[in-house]
Write an enzyme that holds these catalytic residues in place. Structure first.
Site, PDB file in Angstrom:
ATOM      1  N   ASP A 289       0.814  -1.208   0.000  1.00 11.48           N
ATOM      2  CA  ASP A 289       0.000   0.000   0.000  1.00 11.48           C
ATOM      3  C   ASP A 289       0.852   1.264   0.000  1.00 11.48           C
ATOM      4  OD1 ASP A 289      -2.668   1.347   0.450  1.00 11.48           O
ATOM      5  OD2 ASP A 289      -1.645   1.989   2.270  1.00 11.48           O
TER       6      ASP A 289
ATOM      7  N   GLU B  58       0.944  -0.517  -5.145  1.00  7.97           N
ATOM      8  CA  GLU B  58      -0.044   0.533  -5.358  1.00  7.97           C
ATOM      9  C   GLU B  58       0.751   1.831  -5.471  1.00  7.97           C
ATOM     10  OE1 GLU B  58      -3.329   3.427  -3.624  1.00  7.97           O
ATOM     11  OE2 GLU B  58      -1.798   2.532  -2.372  1.00  7.97           O
TER      12      GLU B  58
END
Length: 684
Positions: A338, A391
């Site tokens: 993330d 990401e």
């Protein structure tokens, strides 16, 4: 802490050190200090252990700036003087102790007294394998080795399921809100919903995902976290599955069962930042141990979180060991990392004056770059067959390229640019789409610069952004038609696929982490188009998994060719997806206007008969039924850079998929002569 208490604690620690041998060898400590002890979680934290025939638990914690540390818990009435820890004679600052008679299930924390400012605090175990249900915060002694796995067949072949040339279609899930169970807790209270357990979720979710044909699920973080509203992205337990849905054994069962059903699991993992909760990592031993001291590097003010000190080897080791822990001990198949962009740039979400440049005066976070490369090298060397997915929302180069060519080393990267362009395009009234045609063609300019995943994720259906069906334009019929056309185009576009839960059946409401999905939409008297959209997605996945052209050359430019990207006047695009065999080629045509295009000529890659194998406007999917039922024979008429072409009908707001059956040359020539004769007659 008084001076006498400090003296007593130090004397107790010295006595303890003389009496209890360590399970941490000098070599363990050396590797930890170098940041390369990839199984450090086997020694740090709390571990069931037998010492001189006596069973108990060995505790170890890294707290280099502590004056003394003790273990407190329900087994000693949280008494800070009952079980002091001893400090190893090295510069790392690792503390240990052995508590005889202790068993799995015991609650504990580390009571830390700092060398500085008379700071005293009770901390949860950074390496703890389990934790109490929030709002409680104690760690729990757990034996994660007792579970008996039954997924050996999957584990031996898992690398084959997620190679770059494998079909990967991911269903993104938040376990707490996928489906909840109505339950009356206390008589007289209104009915409330409870979370499903890991074991309940395993059975229901696996059946649903398998039926829809997804190859993988991706879990929003299940690493322990205190605040439900963070969705798991503010982690306090990097080695503990959240207790919201059960025990470590229960989560192991969840993974095991998914694998037995042939479903891979990707876990959202968060090394970018951590919360300021005083019981966890922040200011751990009275110093900025896990975070940077300088708040210009060590704090995300907009998020209210702290940034890991990637330049400190013990912190880097902690994070890399966490990544490997989930892949090895819980058989997780991949990690979606993330907020990588926030790690790469020192000025990320920071105003001028709120960040400090690197040693060369640049904005690149060099220590984070080194950490990410080290992370990926460790993952692929220690757990081959697994994947890491970034990401990352910027144009940072070589994110999904090997470290030996200067890349970051990820397997794949989310294609955020494609997502934003397409959602903008699909929200436009079709009248204006002709002026924004580049939104659907530009992504192919860079489609092979990285190994991309096409994401329609949870981030796009929250915070007043609207659900996926609500992003579509037009009346009710057009919204469903637009969404089906969009999905068809997406499944044909190069890149792996990711869809967040609820988007598969067109949920109207935004995702709410507190509530179940709107499952009632799939049953009468709700609009049947929700169930028909679900059926369409099921057939898309079935085609995707079974068609070599959609995965064999997914990250090879040879796997894609435009037929016509220029028909902006009609808002139509057409392209080929190719495999290693010519006969596997598929033709995709998308019409993004509500106008039926009759007698539309389109180029095809070879001579043959073409069949419509999927049409998003079919009545079984809720469409208007404008389909091409009869086979379409090609003619040797050069069209749109193709040596042959066919004539068909394009349904409104729809994507159709064609598959050709090659014909011998003499048959194709005869058909060409007949087509020329027909054209001559039409001219007369």
């Amino acid at each position: 802490m008084s001076a006498s208490e400090q003296k007593n604690a130090q004397e107790s620690a010295t006595t303890s050190e003389q009496a209890i041998p360590s399970i941490l060898s000098d070599y363990d400590l050396y590797l930890f200090g170098q940041g390369k002890h990839y199984q450090i979680y086997e020694k740090m934290g709390a571990h069931l252990h037998t010492l001189n025939g006596v069973s108990g638990v060995n505790f170890a914690v890294w707290a280099p700036h502590a004056l003394n540390v003790s273990v407190i818990g329900d087994f000693n009435d949280w008494n800070r003087s009952a079980h002091p820890m001893h400090r190893r004679h090295n510069d790392l600052g690792v503390w240990e102790c052995f508590v005889p008679g202790l068993q799995a299930g015991a609650l504990y924390k580390f009571a830390i007294y700092s060398l500085y400012n008379n700071y005293a605090v009770d901390k949860t175990d950074p390496y703890g394998f389990a934790a109490e249900l929030r709002p409680k915060t104690a760690s729990i002694v757990a034996d994660i080795q007792r579970y008996l796995w039954h997924d050996s067949e999957w584990m031996s072949d898992r690398g084959k399921h997620q190679q770059l040339d494998s079909p990967i279609s991911i269903y993104e899930v938040h376990l707490g809100s996928w489906k909840q169970v109505p339950e009356r807790h206390i008589e007289g209270n209104p009915e409330e919903d409870r979370f499903m357990t890991y074991r309940e979720l395993a059975v229901d979710l696996a059946a649903y995902v398998k039926d829809l044909g997804f190859t993988h699920i991706e879990l929003l973080p299940i690493t322990e976290y205190p605040f439900d509203g963070s969705w798991g992205y503010q982690v306090t337990g990097y080695f503990a599955p959240t207790s919201r849905y059960g025990t470590p054994d229960d989560f192991q069962f969840f993974v095991d069962y998914m694998h037995q059903q042939g479903i891979g699991i990707i876990l959202d993992w968060v090394p970018a930042h951590f919360p300021k909760d005083g019981t966890a990592l922040s200011y751990f031993d009275g110093t900025h141990l896990y975070e940077y001291v300088d708040t210009r590097k060590g704090e995300h003010k907009e998020w209210g979180t702290l940034v890991f000190n990637y330049g400190r080897s013990e912190v880097s080791n902690f994070l890399i060991a966490s990544a490997l822990f989930w892949l090895k001990e819980y058989h997780i198949d991949g990690l979606r990392v993330d907020a990588v962009a926030s790690m790469l740039y020192l000025d990320y979400l920071r105003k001028p004056g709120e960040w400090v440049a690197n040693q060369y005066g640049g904005r690149e976070h060099l220590e984070a770059v080194d950490f990410l490369r080290h992370l990926n090298e460790a993952v692929y060397s220690q757990q081959p067959g697994t994947v890491t997915i970034a990401e990352e929302s910027t144009a940072w180069p070589l994110v999904s390229r090997p470290t030996y060519v200067g890349g970051l080393g990820f397997s794949m990267k989310w294609n955020m640019g494609w997502m934003h362009d397409m959602l903008h395009y699909m929200h436009l009234d079709p009248v204006y789409r002709r002026y924004n045609h580049k939104d659907i063609t530009f992504s192919l300019m860079y489609a092979y610069s990285e190994n991309f995943v096409l994401p329609l994720s949870h981030d796009e259906v929250v915070h007043v952004k609207g659900s996926m069906i609500n992003k579509m334009t037009g009346d009710l019929w057009q919204r469903f038609a637009n969404l089906r056309a969009f999905y068809g185009y997406m499944w044909g576009h190069p890149g792996k696929k990711l869809l967040f839960m609820g988007a598969e059946f067109g949920q109207w409401s935004e995702w709410n982490y507190k509530e179940s999905l709107d499952w009632h939409l799939l049953s009468p008297p709700s609009d049947a188009r929700h169930a028909q959209l679900l059926a369409y997605l099921r057939d898309l996945n079935q085609l995707y998994v079974g068609a070599p052209a959609l995965s064999e050359l997914d990250f090879d430019p040879g796997g894609f060719a435009w037929i016509d990207p220029h028909d902006s006047d009609n808002s139509v695009i057409s392209f080929q997806r190719r495999g290693t065999k010519e006969e596997d080629t598929l033709v995709f045509i998308s019409n993004f206007t509500p106008v039926v295009r009759y007698d539309y000529r389109v180029g095809v890659p070879f001579a043959g008969v073409y069949y419509e194998i999927l049409n998003s406007d079919a009545t079984q999917y809720g469409g208007g039924g404008v389909v091409n039922e009869l086979p379409m024979s090609s003619a040797a008429i050069y069209w749109q850079s193709c040596p042959h072409s066919i004539v068909l009908t394009l349904p409104p707001l729809a994507t159709i998929i064609l598959k050709g059956q090659p014909q011998p040359l003499e048959v194709a020539e005869t058909q060409h002569e007949e087509e020329e004769h027909t054209l001559d007659e039409s001219r007369l």
